[in-house]
Each structure stands twice: as C-alpha cells, then as structure tokens.
Motif scaffolding. Structure first.
Motif, short mmCIF file in Angstrom:
data_model
loop_
_atom_site.label_atom_id
_atom_site.label_comp_id
_atom_site.label_asym_id
_atom_site.label_seq_id
_atom_site.Cartn_x
_atom_site.Cartn_y
_atom_site.Cartn_z
N LEU A 7 3.59 -1.83 8.87
CA LEU A 7 2.91 -0.54 8.76
C LEU A 7 3.93 0.58 8.98
O LEU A 7 4.81 0.47 9.83
CB LEU A 7 1.78 -0.43 9.79
N VAL A 8 3.83 1.61 8.19
CA VAL A 8 4.67 2.81 8.24
C VAL A 8 6.09 2.55 7.73
O VAL A 8 6.59 3.24 6.84
CB VAL A 8 4.73 3.41 9.67
N LEU A 39 -10.12 -3.41 6.76
CA LEU A 39 -9.83 -3.38 8.19
C LEU A 39 -9.00 -2.15 8.56
O LEU A 39 -9.12 -1.61 9.67
CB LEU A 39 -9.09 -4.65 8.61
N LEU A 40 -8.16 -1.68 7.63
CA LEU A 40 -7.36 -0.49 7.86
C LEU A 40 -8.17 0.79 7.67
O LEU A 40 -7.67 1.90 7.90
CB LEU A 40 -6.15 -0.46 6.91
N VAL A 70 0.85 -1.18 0.00
CA VAL A 70 0.00 0.00 0.00
C VAL A 70 0.89 1.24 0.00
O VAL A 70 1.80 1.37 0.83
CB VAL A 70 -0.92 0.04 1.25
N ARG A 71 0.61 2.15 -0.94
CA ARG A 71 1.34 3.41 -1.00
C ARG A 71 0.38 4.56 -1.29
O ARG A 71 -0.70 4.36 -1.85
CB ARG A 71 2.41 3.35 -2.11
N ILE A 103 2.88 2.91 2.95
CA ILE A 103 1.89 2.94 4.03
C ILE A 103 1.87 1.61 4.77
O ILE A 103 1.87 1.55 6.00
CB ILE A 103 0.49 3.27 3.50
N GLY A 104 1.87 0.53 4.00
CA GLY A 104 1.82 -0.78 4.63
C GLY A 104 2.02 -1.90 3.64
O GLY A 104 1.97 -1.69 2.42
N ALA A 105 2.25 -3.10 4.17
CA ALA A 105 2.42 -4.29 3.32
C ALA A 105 1.99 -5.51 4.10
O ALA A 105 2.09 -5.55 5.34
CB ALA A 105 3.87 -4.43 2.86
#
Length: 229
Positions: free
Chosen positions: A213-214, A138-139, A100-101, A108-110
């Motif tokens: 995350l992050v 969920l995020l 996720v970007r 942002i996350g993976a």
C-alpha cells in the motif's frame, strides 16, 4: 539476366524455373504430361499466392503493431483503476496479481498470490478477478474500473448466468460488484496490462500473499514508470 532486368522479372524467371522443375518431377515419378501453358499457369498461381501472403503479413504486422502501441491509459475522472492478471498453472498453482492506481496513474496498492488447483484459463482469470474485487471492497474503494485482458470474462460479467463452474465464479464476482457505488469491468489489450502481468508472474515465486500500500515493490517500479510515459 539477374544483373540486367528488374526485380519483378527476376522473380518471374525463378518461378518459371521452379514450375519447369516441378513438372519434370511429375513426369519422372508419375508419368504426368504437362504443357507450356500449364507450366506458365502454375508459376502465375505461385506469384499470385506469394503476393497475397505478403499483403496478409503486412496487414497482420500492422494490426500487431497497433496493439503493441496500446498502453495503459489514465482515467479522465477521479475513479480508481484496478488491473487484474493471471499466470497459468505451475506446479498445481496459478498466480494472480492486481494493481490499483488513481486517475493520474499514481500507485495506490497492489496484491498478488497463488491459488492452488488445476484450473482452466477462464476459471483462473475469473478467480483472479474475484480476489481483486473482494480486496478492493475491503479497502472501501467505490468508484472503480477493473481491467482484464480476458474478453470472455468481460462479456460474462454482463451476460446471463450459466451452469458451468466458470459461470459460478462469475456469479460470485457479480454479487460482490453489486456493493460498489460505481463499478465497471473492462477488457484491455495485454500491452495495457503489463504491470499486473509482472505481479502475477512474481506471485508464483512466493509462498504467501504479497500486499503493498502507498509504496510499490521495487520490481514494479520500471513497469509503473513505463505506463506514465
């Protein structure tokens, strides 16, 4: 002769020689008669086929280069992009990965993991998309673009429902997608999906779900940086 004439004439001479040799073999083994015209015509056909094959190879290579040049693109707005990928069955498992970007390409996350079962490639790709959609929901991320290099899956998400198990999993994806305010499932080339591919490949070597995350995992940094170039 090879030192005194052009390259094209040298090629023509070689084809004539090959055609003569081939015609002699036909006479020796099959007692098939030939003519000077037939020898020349066979050589000409070979030359024409060779030229067409070379032209086709150049076009194919050009198309491959165009695809290879395609890279992950930043978004023009504030949407979130999620790249999804699947690695084929290995020891009874498939590996999935999603990254996720934001619109500027910032991480942002993976998430990655394994799913047990001997799935077809289409089923595996759809299961990976389903895992990604549920996780993103969920995020609580709403304006999202999911990218996959499976064209058939992309079409299925916007097509009519079917009876095959593949279509059943697609139906599950559609049900969750309805809960997003703005969402799109988009086809991209494999070269634009490298970071998710790397994550899915890693998933097969770990036993549990991986989630970041992050801050991205170290093994993804070089692919993430490459996408931003």
């Amino acid at each position: 002769m090879f030192n005194g004439v052009s390259r094209d004439k040298c090629i023509w001479f070689c084809l004539i020689c090959w055609s003569i040799w081939n015609q002699r073999n036909k006479w020796v083994w099959d007692k098939a008669n030939g003519s000077a015209f037939g020898v020349k015509a066979a050589a000409l056909h070979l030359l024409q086929d060779s030229i067409k094959a070379q032209e086709s190879q150049v076009k194919h290579q050009s198309a491959r280069n165009n695809i290879a040049d395609k890279k992950w693109n930043k978004l023009p707005n504030d949407c979130i992009k999620i790249n999804v990928q699947t690695i084929g069955t290995q020891n009874g498992y498939i590996g999935f990965g999603c990254v996720v970007r934001n619109s500027q390409g910032q991480f942002i996350g993976a998430r990655c993991g394994r799913i047990r079962g001997n799935w077809s490639s289409k089923e595996a790709e759809t299961l990976s998309l389903k895992e990604a959609i549920i996780w993103i929901k969920l995020l609580q991320l709403n304006c999202c673009i999911f990218e996959t290099d499976s064209q058939s899956l992309t079409y299925a998400c916007y097509g009519e429902d079917g009876c095959a198990y593949f279509n059943t999993i697609v139906g599950d994806c559609k049900l969750v997608l309805k809960h997003f305010n703005h969402v799109l499932v988009k086809f991209v080339f494999r070269s634009e999906n490298c970071v998710a591919h790397e994550l899915a490949r890693t998933a097969l070597s770990i036993s549990d779900l991986g989630e970041w995350l992050v801050t991205p995992p170290d093994f993804l940094n070089h692919v993430l940086e490459s996408d931003l170039i």
